[in-house]
Scaffold this active site. Structure first.
Site, PDB file in Angstrom:
ATOM      1  N   LYS A 116      35.948  45.271  32.742  1.00  0.00           N
ATOM      2  CA  LYS A 116      37.135  45.597  33.321  1.00  0.00           C
ATOM      3  C   LYS A 116      37.794  46.194  32.470  1.00  0.00           C
ATOM      4  CE  LYS A 116      36.034  43.967  37.039  1.00  0.00           C
ATOM      5  NZ  LYS A 116      35.026  44.466  37.859  1.00  0.00           N
ATOM      6  N   GLU A 200      47.070  42.450  31.475  1.00  0.00           N
ATOM      7  CA  GLU A 200      47.937  43.931  32.962  1.00  0.00           C
ATOM      8  C   GLU A 200      49.014  43.497  33.191  1.00  0.00           C
ATOM      9  OE1 GLU A 200      44.701  45.191  34.985  1.00  0.00           O
ATOM     10  OE2 GLU A 200      45.755  44.183  36.232  1.00  0.00           O
ATOM     11  N   HIS A 235      44.613  36.296  45.822  1.00  0.00           N
ATOM     12  CA  HIS A 235      43.510  37.051  45.808  1.00  0.00           C
ATOM     13  C   HIS A 235      42.225  37.700  46.750  1.00  0.00           C
ATOM     14  CE1 HIS A 235      45.917  36.837  42.547  1.00  0.00           C
ATOM     15  NE2 HIS A 235      45.609  36.622  41.878  1.00  0.00           N
ATOM     16  N   ARG A 291      28.682  47.622  43.975  1.00  0.00           N
ATOM     17  CA  ARG A 291      28.292  46.751  44.408  1.00  0.00           C
ATOM     18  C   ARG A 291      28.638  47.184  46.177  1.00  0.00           C
ATOM     19  NH1 ARG A 291      32.691  42.885  43.805  1.00  0.00           N
ATOM     20  NH2 ARG A 291      33.708  42.983  45.290  1.00  0.00           N
TER      21      ARG A 291
END
Lengths: 506, 190
Positions: A116, A200, A235, A291
Site C-alpha cells: 500500500k 495514515e 471495515h 482483483r
C-alpha cells in the site's frame, strides 16, 4: 479465447466465474477442499478436483497444488477470484512461470499495488491526491509513534500488505498505539503473511467510493463509474450501490480520470478497482484492489458489461472493445451481502446447516450465491453466503425492490444479515442517500424497530400455538384427539416423524 | 386451553376452544403450518407460516428451553415471547417476571464465548478491577480478532481460559462480580 481455465476459489465467486465460462464457451475446472465436496461450484464445473483438507492453508491457499491441477488437466489460465491467492504476487508469478495465464494484473503490477505504501508513491507521481500519511512501511513501534504524532490523532494503523479491513486499527490516542500495533501486525501476519505496517491520517466520516477500471494488455484503460460502499461494519462492506448518491457528473468524471491515471501509472492490466475516500466534495486515493471485487455486480447492472467475461477476454489478449465514450450508465443498482453473521448477536459468525432457503425472484432481482438448501456453513471460510442484487430505474425504486426481495428471502438454520439489510432499507438516512462510513455506528438502534401491533399479535398467537404443539408432542401416549383443546390438531401418521399440523378455527 | 402470552411487555390472552380460537376474548381465524425441517444445529428452529384472520406471516421460531421463551423472527424483526398456560401463569409467569427484574440488578457478569475460536490473549487476572467496556479477552475466529469486553464494572473473580486455548461457543471465559451496593468497597478508580 481460452478453451479451458481453472478456478482457484470456492463459494459464490467460483460459481460466478463458472457462469462466465459457460457463456463464453470456456471449459471450467473447479477445485475443492474436503469441506466443499458437495458444493454448487463443484456441481456446476465441467471438471472438479480435490486439493486438500478443509483449512484454506491446506487447500485453497496451496498454490503449488492449484498449478499442478491446472497443468495436469490442460488448463490455459487460472482465475483466482477474490481473497485466498487473488492478490499474492508470488502466486501470480508462479502461474506465469508455469506457462499459464493469470487472469488478473501482471505479478509485478500487483506487487507494486499490493504494497500500500508503494501504491501511494506510484499514484502520487501520477498526480492523484492521497490520504495524508507515510509512504514507507515501518516495523518499529517507536518510529510509528513518532509518525502518528506528526500526523495528529486519530490515525489509522494499516498493514502494508492489507486489504478488506484486515490488519487495520483506528487509534484515537498515543496510549492505544501499542495494542493496535500488536493486533494489526498479528492479524496482518495471519491474513497476508506480512506484518509490516504504515500509518495514515484517519479521516473522520468520509464516504467510501470506488471506481471500476478495465485495462487491456496494450495499455488501454477505461473506467466504468463508481460504486458507493459506505455501509460498512468493522471495515467490512455490507451494502453497495451504483451510482453513488453523493457524486455529480463532474465529480464522477474527475474521479474516473484519476482512477485511470492511477491504473496506467501502475502498469495495471485486467479488471481492477481504485478506492477513494470522499469528503466535502474532495476525494483521496486509498488503494487499488487488484482483483474482481465482491460488489462487482452493481457495476454490471448499471453498465450492462459482464466484468468476469471482460477479465477472461482481456487475459486472453483481446484489446478493449469498448471506448470510454461508449460506456453508458442506466438506472440504479444495489447489493446486499448476505453473510452467516448474527445481527442479533453482534454479528458473530453463525454456523449450521441451511435447512430452508427460499430465493427471491421477479423483475430486476439477481442472486449470486455459493450455497443452496442443505449446505453446511462452517467456520473455515469467509462468512459470505450470497449476494442479493437489484436493478431498477432509479434509487427509490431500487430500494423498494431490494426491500421486497429481502422480504421474499427465507434462510433458516443459519443466522444471517438479512434483518440488518431490511432495517437499513427502511431507515430515513439511507433512503435519503445521506450517509458515510460511520453509518452503522451512528444507527445503533437500527434493529430495534417497532414490529407494529399486527406483528405482535401474530407473534403472541404463534407462540401460544407452538407452545401448545410442543406440549402435545410431549404427551406421547395420548392420541391428540383425546385432548380437549387438541381436537382439531392433525398429526402425522407416525409419532416418530417430525410433527406437522394446523389448527383451523372459527 | 388458555395461554397468557408476554410479547416483550405487552400481554395477550390466547385461548384454544373446541369451537375456535380467541385472542383477548375475541374470536379469530387461525391457521399455522409448521415446516417439516427441524435440525439439531445451534441455529436450527421451526419455520412456520401463520394465517391470522387471513393475514400472512412467515415466522422463524426458536425455543430457548433454558429460559422457556420463544425467539420469533418475522419481517426482519425479532420478538422474545413467553407463552404460559393460564392455570400455571400465576406461579410461572410471576416468578419469571421477578427473576427478570432482579437479574438487572444483581448477579455476576459471566463472559462466555460468542462463537467457537482461539483465545489469543487474556487481558485481566483474578482480583483485577475492571471498568464497563474494558477489554477482557481477545479471541480469534473467522480470521478476525475480537475484543470481548466487560458489560459491567466489577472485580474479576474467575478466569477460566488461557492464551492458545480453543473454546466452544458458550464456554465460560471470565466471571466478574459487580461491586456491592451497600458496602463501601467500590474503589473510586482502577
Amino acid at each position: 479465447m481460452f478453451k479451458k481455465i481453472l478456478i482457484a476459489n470456492r463459494g459464490e465467486i467460483a460459481v460466478r466465474v463458472i457462469r462466465a465460462c459457460r457463456e463464453l464457451g470456456v471449459q471450467a475446472v473447479a477445485v475443492y477442499s474436503e469441506a466443499d465436496r458437495d458444493s454448487p461450484h463443484v456441481w456446476l464445473a465441467d471438471e472438479a478436483y480435490p486439493i486438500g483438507s478443509a483449512p484454506a492453508t491446506e487447500s485453497y491457499l496451496r498454490g503449488d497444488r492449484l498449478i499442478e491441477v491446472a497443468l495436469r488437466t490442460g488448463c490455459e489460465a487460472i482465475h483466482p477470484g477474490y481473497g485466498f491467492l487473488a492478490e499474492r504476487p508470488a502466486f501470480a508469478h508462479a502461474v506465469e512461470s508455469a506457462g499459464l495465464v493469470f487472469i488478473g494484473p501482471p505479478g509485478d503490477a500487483m506487487a507494486a499495488l499490493g504494497d500500500k505504501t508503494e501504491a501511494r508513491r506510484t499514484v502520487k507521481k501520477a498526480g492523484v491526491a492521497v490520504v495524508p500519511g507515510i509512504d514507507w512501511p515501518v516495523a518499529d513501534l517507536d518510529l510509528l509513534k513518532k509518525k502518528a504524532e506528526e500526523l495528529g490523532y486519530p490515525v489509522l494503523v494499516k498493514a502494508a500488505a492489507g486489504g478488506g479491513g484486515k490488519g487495520m486499527r483506528i487509534v484515537w490516542a498515543a496510549e492505544e498505539l501499542a495494542a493496535a500495533f500488536r493486533g494489526a501486525a498479528h492479524e496482518a501476519e495471519f491474513a497476508f503473511g506480512d506484518r509490516r505496517l504504515y500509518v495514515e491520517k484517519y479521516l473522520e466520516s468520509p464516504r467510501h467510493i470506488e471506481i471500476q477500471v478495465l485495462a487491456d494488455n496494450l495499455g488501454n484503460v477505461i473506467h466504468l463509474g463508481e460504486r458507493e460502499c459506505s455501509i460498512q461494519r468493522r471495515h467490512q462492506k455490507m451494502i453497495e450501490e451504483s451510482p453513488s448518491p453523493a457524486l455529480t457528473p463532474d465529480l464522477r468524471d474527475a474521479m474516473g480520470r484519476a482512477a485511470v491515471a492511477a491504473a496506467s501509472a501502475a502498469g495495471y492490466h485486467n479488471a481492477g478497482t481504485v478506492e477513494f475516500l470522499f469528503r466535502d466534495g474532495r476525494f483521496y486515493f486509498l488503494e487499488v484492489n487488484a482483483r474482481i471485487q465482491v460488489e462487482h455486480p452493481v457495476t454490471e447492472m448499471v453498465t450492462g458489461i459482464d466484468l468476469v467475461q471482460a477479465q477472461l477476454r482481456i487475459a486472453s489478449g483481446e484489446p478493449l472493445w469498448i471506448r470510454q465514450e461508449d460506456v453508458r450508465w442506466q438506472g440504479h443498482a444495489l447489493e446486499c451481502r448476505i453473510s452467516g453473521e448474527d445481527p442479533w448477536n453482534n454479528f458473530f459468525p453463525s454456523t449450521g446447516r441451511i435447512e430452508v432457503l427460499r430465493v427471491p425472484g421477479g423483475p430486476g432481482v439477481r442472486w449470486d450465491s455459493g450455497v443452496v438448501q442443505g449446505s453446511e456453513v462452517g467456520l473455515h471460510y469467509d462468512p459470505l453466503l450470497a449476494k442479493l442484487i437489484v436493478h431498477a430505474l432509479d434509487r427509490p425504486a431500487a430500494i423498494v425492490r431490494m426491500q421486497r426481495a429481502l422480504e421474499e428471502l427465507v434462510i433458516q438454520g443459519v443466522a444471517t444479515t438479512v434483518p440488518f439489510h431490511l432495517a437499513v432499507m427502511d431507515e430515513p438516512d439511507f433512503r435519503s442517500g445521506n450517509y458515510d462510513i460511520r453509518y452503522v455506528e451512528a444507527h445503533p438502534d437500527l434493529l430495534r424497530r417497532d414490529p407494529g401491533d399486527l406483528a405482535r399479535r401474530a407473534a403472541a398467537v404463534a407462540a401460544a400455538l407452538l407452545e401448545e404443539a410442543a406440549r402435545l408432542r410431549a404427551l406421547p401416549l395420548a392420541p391428540p384427539d383425546s385432548d380437549a383443546t387438541g381436537r382439531e390438531w392433525r398429526r402425522g401418521a407416525s409419532l416418530t416423524r417430525p410433527w406437522r399440523g394446523s389448527w383451523t378455527g372459527r | 386451553m388458555k395461554y397468557v402470552v408476554d410479547v416483550e411487555g405487552e400481554w395477550f390472552e390466547v385461548e384454544f376452544r373446541p369451537n375456535g380460537v380467541r385472542v383477548d376474548g375475541r374470536p379469530v381465524s387461525v391457521e399455522l403450518v409448521e415446516g417439516d425441517v427441524r435440525g439439531a444445529g445451534p441455529n436450527s428452529g421451526i419455520l412456520a407460516h401463520l394465517l391470522l384472520d387471513g393475514r400472512s406471516f412467515t415466522i422463524a421460531a426458536r425455543r430457548d428451553d433454558a429460559r422457556a421463551v420463544w425467539n420469533l423472527e418475522l419481517a426482519g424483526r425479532r420478538l422474545t415471547v413467553s407463552a404460559y398456560e393460564a392455570r400455571r401463569w400465576a406461579l410461572q409467569g410471576q416468578r419469571a417476571l421477578a427473576a427478570r427484574a432482579a437479574g438487572a440488578a444483581a448477579g455476576p457478569f459471566e463472559l462466555t464465548a460468542p462463537m467457537p475460536g482461539l483465545i489469543v490473549d487474556v487481558e485481566v487476572a483474578a482480583g483485577d478491577l475492571v471498568r464497563k467496556g474494558q477489554g477482557l479477552v481477545i479471541m480469534e475466529a473467522m480470521k478476525m480478532e475480537n475484543d470481548l469486553r466487560s458489560e459491567v464494572e466489577g472485580i474479576v473473580t474467575a478466569v477460566r481460559v488461557q492464551p492458545g486455548q480453543t473454546v466452544e461457543r458458550g464456554e465460560l471465559l471470565v466471571v466478574i462480580e459487580p461491586p456491592k451496593e451497600d458496602g463501601g468497597e467500590t474503589p473510586e478508580n482502577g
